[in-house]
Design a protein around this motif. Structure first.
Motif, PDB file in Angstrom:
ATOM      1  N   HIS A  99      27.271  43.082  45.483  1.00  0.00           N
ATOM      2  CA  HIS A  99      28.463  42.800  44.671  1.00  0.00           C
ATOM      3  C   HIS A  99      28.195  43.080  43.193  1.00  0.00           C
ATOM      4  O   HIS A  99      29.128  43.136  42.407  1.00  0.00           O
ATOM      5  CB  HIS A  99      28.913  41.341  44.864  1.00  0.00           C
ATOM      6  CG  HIS A  99      27.889  40.326  44.462  1.00  0.00           C
ATOM      7  ND1 HIS A  99      26.613  40.299  44.978  1.00  0.00           N
ATOM      8  CD2 HIS A  99      27.953  39.304  43.584  1.00  0.00           C
ATOM      9  CE1 HIS A  99      25.945  39.298  44.429  1.00  0.00           C
ATOM     10  NE2 HIS A  99      26.730  38.680  43.580  1.00  0.00           N
ATOM     11  N   LEU A 100      26.920  43.256  42.840  1.00  0.00           N
ATOM     12  CA  LEU A 100      26.583  43.578  41.449  1.00  0.00           C
ATOM     13  C   LEU A 100      26.267  45.066  41.274  1.00  0.00           C
ATOM     14  O   LEU A 100      25.747  45.477  40.233  1.00  0.00           O
ATOM     15  CB  LEU A 100      25.395  42.716  40.991  1.00  0.00           C
ATOM     16  CG  LEU A 100      25.645  41.197  41.069  1.00  0.00           C
ATOM     17  CD1 LEU A 100      24.397  40.417  40.678  1.00  0.00           C
ATOM     18  CD2 LEU A 100      26.828  40.796  40.176  1.00  0.00           C
ATOM     19  N   SER A 101      26.567  45.854  42.307  1.00  0.00           N
ATOM     20  CA  SER A 101      26.341  47.303  42.203  1.00  0.00           C
ATOM     21  C   SER A 101      27.377  47.912  41.257  1.00  0.00           C
ATOM     22  O   SER A 101      28.409  47.306  40.972  1.00  0.00           O
ATOM     23  CB  SER A 101      26.462  47.948  43.585  1.00  0.00           C
ATOM     24  OG  SER A 101      27.794  47.807  44.056  1.00  0.00           O
ATOM     25  N   LEU A 119      35.035  47.766  40.194  1.00  0.00           N
ATOM     26  CA  LEU A 119      36.227  47.188  40.821  1.00  0.00           C
ATOM     27  C   LEU A 119      36.521  45.804  40.247  1.00  0.00           C
ATOM     28  O   LEU A 119      37.669  45.434  40.017  1.00  0.00           O
ATOM     29  CB  LEU A 119      35.961  47.091  42.329  1.00  0.00           C
ATOM     30  CG  LEU A 119      37.135  47.045  43.296  1.00  0.00           C
ATOM     31  CD1 LEU A 119      38.069  48.228  43.089  1.00  0.00           C
ATOM     32  CD2 LEU A 119      36.589  47.038  44.727  1.00  0.00           C
ATOM     33  N   ASN A 120      35.466  45.005  40.037  1.00  0.00           N
ATOM     34  CA  ASN A 120      35.640  43.650  39.494  1.00  0.00           C
ATOM     35  C   ASN A 120      34.529  43.365  38.489  1.00  0.00           C
ATOM     36  O   ASN A 120      33.422  42.972  38.868  1.00  0.00           O
ATOM     37  CB  ASN A 120      35.604  42.621  40.629  1.00  0.00           C
ATOM     38  CG  ASN A 120      35.791  41.202  40.113  1.00  0.00           C
ATOM     39  OD1 ASN A 120      36.226  41.011  38.964  1.00  0.00           O
ATOM     40  ND2 ASN A 120      35.467  40.224  40.932  1.00  0.00           N
ATOM     41  N   PRO A 121      34.825  43.551  37.194  1.00  0.00           N
ATOM     42  CA  PRO A 121      33.789  43.371  36.168  1.00  0.00           C
ATOM     43  C   PRO A 121      33.184  41.972  36.180  1.00  0.00           C
ATOM     44  O   PRO A 121      32.080  41.770  35.664  1.00  0.00           O
ATOM     45  CB  PRO A 121      34.529  43.629  34.854  1.00  0.00           C
ATOM     46  CG  PRO A 121      35.740  44.404  35.239  1.00  0.00           C
ATOM     47  CD  PRO A 121      36.106  43.967  36.620  1.00  0.00           C
ATOM     48  N   ALA A 122      33.882  40.985  36.758  1.00  0.00           N
ATOM     49  CA  ALA A 122      33.335  39.628  36.808  1.00  0.00           C
ATOM     50  C   ALA A 122      32.141  39.541  37.760  1.00  0.00           C
ATOM     51  O   ALA A 122      31.378  38.579  37.715  1.00  0.00           O
ATOM     52  CB  ALA A 122      34.417  38.644  37.242  1.00  0.00           C
ATOM     53  N   GLY A 123      32.002  40.533  38.630  1.00  0.00           N
ATOM     54  CA  GLY A 123      30.859  40.516  39.544  1.00  0.00           C
ATOM     55  C   GLY A 123      30.943  39.434  40.596  1.00  0.00           C
ATOM     56  O   GLY A 123      29.927  38.914  41.049  1.00  0.00           O
ATOM     57  N   THR A 124      32.161  39.057  40.974  1.00  0.00           N
ATOM     58  CA  THR A 124      32.329  38.019  41.989  1.00  0.00           C
ATOM     59  C   THR A 124      33.142  38.538  43.165  1.00  0.00           C
ATOM     60  O   THR A 124      33.814  39.568  43.069  1.00  0.00           O
ATOM     61  CB  THR A 124      33.081  36.794  41.411  1.00  0.00           C
ATOM     62  OG1 THR A 124      34.350  37.238  40.907  1.00  0.00           O
ATOM     63  CG2 THR A 124      32.287  36.133  40.285  1.00  0.00           C
TER      64      THR A 124
END
Lengths: 283, 218, 228
Positions: free
Chosen positions: B39-41, B47-52
């Motif tokens: 998810h941190l790739s 897709l989601n800068p929040a990394g969540t």
């Protein structure tokens, strides 16, 4: 309580990390109550220290293994892991507040599938456990259960319907269990699914599930997710068994024919004096 | 609709559960969060800068927050899932914020205890206990007024937002034994038609018939 | 002469609907408290004799409580009647769970240890100086003077847990049964680990929501006194 300094568990190989997670930065972990520091040296080899001593280390099956004492045996062999075409799936660690021995015993159990892994590994009304075979092998250093059959609604990530699945279970070390099960895409072969258990204390363990599969189709995330789903379904059971320690006194719990593997496992622990995580005296 | 999902994530489960209860089909894309940290790739951070997780993709719409996704699915489901009146809609918004707090308390305790996430376990547990007491009080008072769910007469996204972190609190060492109102509410949620489980939340086997009775009926 | 039986308040009847199970405790012993579909309340040791799983995690179908781990079913006398792994086997009647006494009065479920065979001679649940009243009748029900005198028209308010020792809470309230403002009766249950539960009832004229908030305030006071 069992003294970690004298229990033969200290001479076993115990898992402490996935190999992939080991880097030059030193990391702390705990094994049998002993703080252990692990890292990967610049020459690429894994290192471990505890209480100012250098520990024996080995790497295999995508994990780092350490020995707090003097290794009694080489790390157990899983010959299937050497077969070409196998895909390896380390699943990361899950901490469980239970005896490391209870974690292994639960992994050897099939009768709970319909109630804990409902509609995946089992479902009512197909709850029956038929007779299977249990024996000791390798000079009584391994427990084996074979011809274990169970009806499963969704036996694996790649399964598409219910099947009668055949399992074999193997305990090659007191905190390791390997199961072999029907491999739907390759009927001649068997999937290998293992748990490597790190005894953090007598009542806390880190469980490292690992698989070696013939599966060229599934995404890694799906395979990891399936195994994590199964294992975490067990976690709330394991944290609610009383007592937390595994009773070795036969009068303390009531086994049936479905529990033959558990009975053999407890006898094996007793015979070898593996009492770290076991209840010695009935309360 | 594509849901980027992790089986062990309570926030992802909120979305899977609401979608199942309201009959909105999802295409699940499993992400190897643990141990893979996928998810941190770069592609997921794009897709989601929040990394969540979860992340919901629906055509051009991309939502990277479980409260936002529940709001979308709840509004599409209608039938009171997002509140029938402005007052109820506002109350639901309050519970969505509370659910985020739970994520940082009971949810964090679980992540620390289970997979070694960073943070102080005793502090996360203490915050979680305070949050569970607040929820218990609210549900006990709802029950005294004749209500079963958090807002209104029917289940809403408020219930679905709070349910996963509450039910999984024992995974982080927070017992649910002290909370009778939470126990009754959670049974009501688990008994909803279309309810699905996640690891750590067992099936209500009492809702299934005894096998021998089933055999007799055939 | 044996000690008279102590009755402990364990839950409000309303919080244990038909076909449910919940955890509680009798003295220092963990208890699975359950109600059958037909309404019968039972209190047992919270431990399945098979593999030690807490029975309070189990499920109720009809008049049986089943363990969540392997589905072993026990009837209301705590005798094992079915082992799903061996569907054709009639389990030996020796497979049982040690029991407590259970009774319902005033909308409250009361439990007490038993010294007979069904309790398997374990009196750990007695605790010391805990609970409400003493004595049982021949049929195992509470003796008339064993429970505190409560008006007959009280309704259930709430049960809430306090992070403070039961005896200290009873001391602070002036008894194991106390009347507090707003027509509220509080019954104190000692729990393991230095905790207590307040099972509260309210008279029919009382404002339940206001009373619930006063109980929250009472708990804050009890816990801050302990911290001071």
């Amino acid at each position: 309580m069992t003294d970690p300094k004298t229990d033969p568990m200290k001479d076993q190989w115990l898992p402490v990390s996935m190999s992939a997670d080991l880097g030059p930065a030193r990391r702390d972990t705990v094994v049998m109550g002993v703080p252990v520091t692990i890292w990967r040296a610049s020459d690429g080899t894994a290192r471990a220290e505890a209480e100012g001593r250098t520990l024996a280390v080995t790497e295999d099956y995508d994990h780092l293994w350490i020995c707090l004492g003097t290794p009694a045996l080489p790390l157990f062999d899983i010959p299937e892991a050497r077969q070409p075409g196998r895909r390896f799936v380390p699943c990361g660690r899950v901490r469980v507040a239970c005896s490391p021995l209870r974690a292994i015993e639960n992994f050897l159990d099939i009768a709970h599938f319909p109630f804990v892994h409902t509609d995946i590994l089992g479902a009512e009304p197909q709850t029956e456990v038929t007779r299977y075979k249990v024996d000791l092998r390798e000079n009584d250093t391994e427990v084996w259960a074979t011809k274990v059959e169970f009806y499963q609604p969704q036996a694996s990530k790649s399964a598409t319907g219910g099947v009668l699945t055949e399992y074999s279970y193997r305990v090659p070390a007191p905190t390791v269990s390997v199961l072999y099960k029907t491999c739907p895409p390759r009927p001649g072969e068997r999937d290998v699914i293992a748990i490597f258990v790190q005894p953090v204390s007598e009542t806390v363990c880190d469980v490292w599930p690992w698989m070696a599969l013939f599966d060229d189709e599934s995404a890694q995330a799906d395979l990891v997710g399936f195994q994590q789903m199964i294992f975490v379904q067990d976690r709330s059971i394991l944290e609610n068994q009383v007592p937390a320690l595994l009773p070795l006194d036969p009068g303390r719990e009531i086994p049936t024919r479905a529990d033959l593997t558990s009975v053999a496992y407890r006898r094996y622990l007793k015979a070898h004096g593996f009492t770290y995580g076991a209840e010695l005296v009935p309360a | 609709m594509i849901l980027h999902d992790w089986i062990l994530s309570p926030n992802c489960y909120k979305v899977r559960l609401l979608a199942a209860l309201t009959g909105q089909p999802l295409t699940l894309r499993a992400v190897n969060v643990h141990p893979g940290r996928d998810h941190l790739s770069d592609s997921y951070l794009a897709l989601n800068p929040a990394g969540t997780l979860p992340i919901l993709e629906d055509g051009d719409l991309v939502l990277g927050d479980s409260a936002a996704i529940l709001t979308l699915l709840g509004a599409r489901a209608g039938a009171g899932w997002s509140g029938q009146t402005p007052e109820d809609t506002a109350r639901i918004a309050g519970w969505l914020a509370f659910a985020q707090d739970l994520s940082g308390s009971a949810g964090q305790a679980r992540a620390i205890d289970m997979i070694g996430a960073p943070g102080s376990l005793p502090e996360a547990q203490a915050r979680g206990r305070a949050h569970l007491r607040r929820l218990e009080q609210a549900l006990a008072e709802r029950a005294l007024a004749g209500g079963t769910f958090l807002v209104g007469e029917t289940p809403s996204i408020a219930d679905i937002a709070c349910f996963p972190h509450v039910m999984l609190a024992p995974d982080g060492g927070l017992s649910l034994a002290p909370y009778p109102a939470i126990r009754l509410w959670s049974r009501a949620v688990r008994a909803l038609p279309g309810f699905i489980e996640m690891p750590g939340i067992h099936r209500l086997h009492e809702l299934s018939p005894e096998p021998e009775m089933e055999t007799e009926l055939r | 002469m044996p000690d008279p039986i102590l009755w402990h308040p364990a839950a409000l009847s309303r919080d244990l609907p038909a076909a449910t199970v919940m955890p509680t405790a009798c003295g220092d012993v963990e208890v699975a408290l359950w109600r059958s579909a037909g309404g019968r309340v039972s209190a047992w040791y919270d431990r399945c004799p098979h593999r030690g799983m807490r029975l309070s995690h189990g499920f109720v179908r009809g008049e049986m409580l089943s363990c969540i781990y392997h589905g072993w079913r026990f009837d209301t006398e705590a005798v094992c009647r079915k082992i799903p792994a061996h569907p054709d086997l009639t389990p030996p009647e020796t497979i049982t769970v040690p029991r407590f006494r259970a009774a319902e009065r005033h909308g409250v479920i009361w439990i007490a240890p038993r010294s007979d065979a069904a309790g398997q001679g374990q009196e750990a649940g007695q605790g010391q100086g805990r609970g409400q009243g003493r004595g049982t009748l021949d049929d195992g029900d509470p003796a008339p003077d064993a429970l505190p005198p409560l008006p007959g028209d009280l309704g259930p308010l709430r049960s809430l847990q306090v992070a403070r020792d039961g005896a200290a809470v009873a001391d602070a309230l002036g008894g194991w049964h106390a009347r507090v403002a707003g027509g509220v009766h509080v019954l104190v249950q000692a729990l393991p680990g230095g905790h207590a539960a307040l099972h509260s009832l309210i008279d029919p004229e009382g404002d339940a929501i206001a009373a619930s908030r006063r109980l929250e305030a009472l708990r804050r006071d009890l816990e801050s006194e302990a911290a001071a």
